[in-house]
Design a protein around this motif. Sequence first.
Motif, mmCIF file in Angstrom:
data_model
loop_
_atom_site.group_PDB
_atom_site.id
_atom_site.type_symbol
_atom_site.label_atom_id
_atom_site.label_comp_id
_atom_site.label_asym_id
_atom_site.label_seq_id
_atom_site.Cartn_x
_atom_site.Cartn_y
_atom_site.Cartn_z
ATOM 1 N N TRP A 181 29.300 70.395 20.911
ATOM 2 C CA TRP A 181 28.595 71.480 20.246
ATOM 3 C C TRP A 181 29.391 71.934 19.034
ATOM 4 O O TRP A 181 30.393 72.618 19.155
ATOM 5 N N SER A 182 28.943 71.542 17.850
ATOM 6 C CA SER A 182 29.630 71.922 16.620
ATOM 7 C C SER A 182 28.691 71.733 15.448
ATOM 8 O O SER A 182 27.951 70.760 15.399
ATOM 9 N N ASN A 183 28.729 72.685 14.492
ATOM 10 C CA ASN A 183 27.926 72.468 13.288
ATOM 11 C C ASN A 183 28.741 71.741 12.222
ATOM 12 O O ASN A 183 28.226 71.343 11.210
ATOM 13 N N THR B 95 22.620 72.355 14.749
ATOM 14 C CA THR B 95 23.118 72.201 16.111
ATOM 15 C C THR B 95 22.330 73.121 17.033
ATOM 16 O O THR B 95 22.397 74.331 16.892
ATOM 17 N N ASN C 124 25.658 70.681 9.826
ATOM 18 C CA ASN C 124 24.622 69.995 10.590
ATOM 19 C C ASN C 124 23.938 70.964 11.534
ATOM 20 O O ASN C 124 24.589 71.812 12.137
ATOM 21 N N PHE D 12 21.286 64.419 21.446
ATOM 22 C CA PHE D 12 22.534 65.176 21.470
ATOM 23 C C PHE D 12 23.692 64.187 21.502
ATOM 24 O O PHE D 12 23.672 63.225 22.254
ATOM 25 N N SER E 220 26.579 66.601 15.927
ATOM 26 C CA SER E 220 26.386 66.676 17.371
ATOM 27 C C SER E 220 24.926 66.487 17.759
ATOM 28 O O SER E 220 24.623 66.317 18.920
ATOM 29 N N PHE E 221 24.046 66.519 16.774
ATOM 30 C CA PHE E 221 22.618 66.363 17.027
ATOM 31 C C PHE E 221 22.022 65.489 15.931
ATOM 32 O O PHE E 221 22.278 65.701 14.753
#
Length: 163
Positions: free
Chosen positions: A91-93, A70, A68, A87, A97-98
């Motif tokens: 914070w993570s791909n 981020t 994802n 948000f 998180s977004f």
Amino acid sequence: GVEKNLKMLGKTFMDRAKIHDRLAMVQQAGIETFATLMFGIPGETRAEAEETIDWATTLPLDYAVFLNFTPFPGTPYYSNLSEYGTFRGMWSNQAVSFVPHTMTLEDLKELRVMAYRKFYLRPRYMVRRLTHLRTRDDWSRSLRGLVATLRLRPAGISPGGIR
């Protein structure tokens, strides 16, 4: 996988045809190929994300990871976060998180599962992988990957990551 989204990320040096050709050359040289593809780019629609999945299945890849978008602190998108989406608090791909304004959280969860299944459960891909299994480790890793792919569910993708 969509030109508009590549441009949005500043990847103007990339061209889909060139990507395909270069991956084919690498694979022909006997080197395993790997790609990371991304969903949830600001302005990306679900249809565009599905186009990215379809494109990934046409590439000469041995492995693919679907992450994802981020906007980490310090990146251009972080400073105008609310302009592009919402948000989700981590914070993570790997986690969602977004969420861009053009998609929903459910869209992103479903797309990740769809991507892994469409990519790894193609009969042609599976046959090709089977012909490359040589060691007990190869077989074990592939079996674990198959089980993990079959067990993926949208409900298991959360702000905490894939469970």
